[in-house]
Design an enzyme around this catalytic site. Structure first.
Site, PDB file in Angstrom:
ATOM      1  N   CYS A 338       0.835  -1.204   0.000  1.00 58.97           N
ATOM      2  CA  CYS A 338       0.000   0.000   0.000  1.00 58.97           C
ATOM      3  C   CYS A 338       0.875   1.263   0.000  1.00 58.97           C
ATOM      4  O   CYS A 338       1.529   1.559  -0.991  1.00 58.97           O
ATOM      5  CB  CYS A 338      -0.976  -0.037   1.169  1.00 58.97           C
ATOM      6  SG  CYS A 338      -2.374   1.089   0.966  1.00 58.97           S
ATOM      7  N   HIS A 446      -3.775  -5.463   0.987  1.00 56.45           N
ATOM      8  CA  HIS A 446      -3.449  -5.845   2.363  1.00 56.45           C
ATOM      9  C   HIS A 446      -3.841  -7.300   2.598  1.00 56.45           C
ATOM     10  O   HIS A 446      -4.765  -7.813   1.976  1.00 56.45           O
ATOM     11  CB  HIS A 446      -4.210  -4.967   3.358  1.00 56.45           C
ATOM     12  CG  HIS A 446      -3.765  -3.540   3.379  1.00 56.45           C
ATOM     13  ND1 HIS A 446      -2.609  -3.138   3.993  1.00 56.45           N
ATOM     14  CD2 HIS A 446      -4.338  -2.417   2.864  1.00 56.45           C
ATOM     15  CE1 HIS A 446      -2.482  -1.823   3.862  1.00 56.45           C
ATOM     16  NE2 HIS A 446      -3.518  -1.361   3.185  1.00 56.45           N
TER      17      HIS A 446
END
Length: 524
Positions: A338, A446
């Site tokens: 991310c 994630h």
């Protein structure tokens, strides 16, 4: 309307989240339709709910303990700190803006409306709500604007269990002091105490337990031992303080392990991404923040961030940026998740002032990717497959996205994955990027390492490079909820808690025949 019980604490990080999760599993195993609720959560770790919105990860874990999908109504107000003075404010899973503390206090009435709406929705769907408080109910400077402790208990007509952590010391002072600072009407809501994280012979506590009961008139409902290896996420940022920190020793014994360093960014988020790596028998994972701690690592991971540009500047100022580049140039591995993926690119632009006043920052340049921060946040549960050019091919990857940027490959690199479903909708979206040799890659997904096959194959590549044996079977995730529930039931008076629920909310056993008795589930 559902019944309710509330778990509050004498302070932050005394174990409210884990006690709440354990009670959720106990009641679920007894046959109740039970759901967790935390009106307001300040959290670095978050998850994506079934509606596609963002909630605190603790409530997602508690929903798992209940055997249900997480909903935005389980955590209607989420605050994600992005500076020392302010937070991103998320209502019902969606960002409403960045606010300083005083701005948020002015916003509290709207936040309370969201809390009441969410609780009403849950109470119409479930038999029992297990509510978690935040911090302490006795913070005299915050009580006037409280929307997470006693005001919620009053709204839900819930008795309150007060938890304190004996491992931190001063347990009797914290319980008695909290009760002294509550108003008479608030003290009446407290039905019992739980002393958490006890080590040793419980009989040594007996004089103290008798004293506190006589002093407050409130019973001690149980003393919970220090529970290890439950496999359940703990309470947000304090958990990071207790994780491995520091450099490795390059001894022959240490070289039999895969050595991983996760950069401890000032605005680190979703560091639970790496819990599955830590469970591998031959992996040593530390959280690092100094340049000398990179030496000897096999893999450097740059995690998610709540302020990518500030954290990128931090890496440059500390010298970590150059050390990470040298680590890659030496033939070792670098991964970004991310915000970490954005940091690995060529640059991060912020034209809308999401994190800055509209600036731009040059990235580490390990991936030919350019990122633009956008006003709208992407929050989605995703299913993906490996891109045909990926260094590891897997037919199915699950995870979740939480990001406010869009990254595009502008050079010689290929995508890592192709997202095939976003919140259940069929899509075809490339994700991530990797170098040609596969030693540096990044992704917005994630939870990527929670995919057993992907984790095994990625680590096997490093094992082979180190001359270690590849493994066929990888560590399986053990959610530990039933073990947690059993441990709590052995040490807490569950039958008495059910009695308090009945006393506060009416006849809790009205739906006769559908629920087991407490004796047939867990003994009191």
């Amino acid at each position: 309307m559902s019944k309710a019980i509330m778990v509050q604490g004498t302070g932050s990080h005394v174990g409210k989240s884990i006690i709440t999760a354990g009670l959720c599993r106990i009641f679920k195993n007894m046959g109740y339709r039970v759901a967790p609720f935390k009106s307001q959560n300040m959290a670095l770790n978050s998850a994506v709910a079934k509606e596609g919105g963002e909630i605190g990860r603790a409530q997602a874990i508690q929903a798992e303990a209940c055997g249900i999908e997480p909903s935005v109504h389980m955590n209607p107000v989420l605050l994600k700190p992005n500076s020392d003075m302010g937070s991103q404010v998320i209502i019902h899973g969606r960002v409403v803006g960045n606010m300083k503390a005083r701005e948020y206090y002015a916003f509290k009435n709207k936040a309370w409306e969201a809390v009441c709406e969410s609780y009403r929705r849950l109470s119409e769907e479930f038999d029992l709500i297990v509510i978690e408080g935040a911090g302490s109910p006795a913070e005299v400077n915050l009580k006037e604007n409280d929307i997470v402790n006693m005001k919620v208990a009053e709204m839900a007509r819930a008795k309150v269990i007060l938890v304190s952590d004996i491992d931190r010391g001063g347990v009797f002072a914290s319980l008695i002091g909290t009760m002294e600072l509550l108003t008479p009407s608030e003290r009446e809501m407290v039905c019992g105490f739980i002393i958490n994280k006890f080590r040793g012979d419980k009989t040594l506590l007996d004089p103290g337990l008798s004293f506190i009961e006589e002093r407050t008139g409130v019973p001690v409902l149980g003393v919970v031992p220090y529970l290890k290896d439950m496999g359940i996420g703990e309470e947000d940022s304090v958990d990071l303080e207790k994780r491995n920190v520091g450099a490795y020793c390059n001894t022959p014994l240490q070289n039999r392990f895969i050595k991983i360093g996760v950069i401890r960014l000032p605005h680190i988020s979703n560091y639970t991404d790496f819990d599955s790596l830590q469970k591998e028998a031959d992996v040593h994972l530390n959280y690092i923040q100094r340049i000398e701690e990179v030496e000897g690592l096999d893999l450097v991971i740059i995690p998610g961030s709540k302020n990518t540009i500030d954290d990128l500047i931090f890496l440059k100022k500390t010298g970590l940026a150059e050390v990470i580049k040298k680590h890659f140039e030496s033939g070792k591995h670098v991964v970004g998740i991310c915000g970490g993926y954005q940091i690995l690119g060529l640059k991060v632009d912020d034209p809308h002032g999401v994190e800055t006043d509209g600036g731009s920052e040059e990235g580490l340049g390990l991936l030919p990717v350019e990122t633009v921060l956008l006003k709208d946040k992407v929050t989605a549960n995703v299913e993906a497959v490996s891109h045909p050019s990926s260094f590891i091919l897997h037919p199915s990857i699950r995870g979740y996205e939480i990001h406010m940027g869009e990254s595009n490959i502008v050079g010689d690199a290929g995508p890592l994955f192709v997202i095939k479903k976003r919140n259940g909708e069929v899509v075809d979206i490339p994700d991530g990027a990797m170098t040609v040799d596969g030693r540096c890659w990044g992704t917005y997904i994630h939870g990527i390492f929670d995919n057993d096959g992907f984790r095994r194959d990625f680590l096997n590549r490093i094992r082979r490079e180190k001359g270690l044996n590849a493994v066929e079977e990888t560590a399986k995730r053990d959610n530990g909820f039933d073990r947690l529930a059993g441990a709590l039931a052995e040490n807490i008076d569950i039958k008495r808690i059910l009695g308090f629920i009945e006393d506060r909310s009416g006849d809790f056993g009205a739906e006769a025949g559908r629920h087991q008795t407490v004796e047939s589930g867990y003994s009191a």
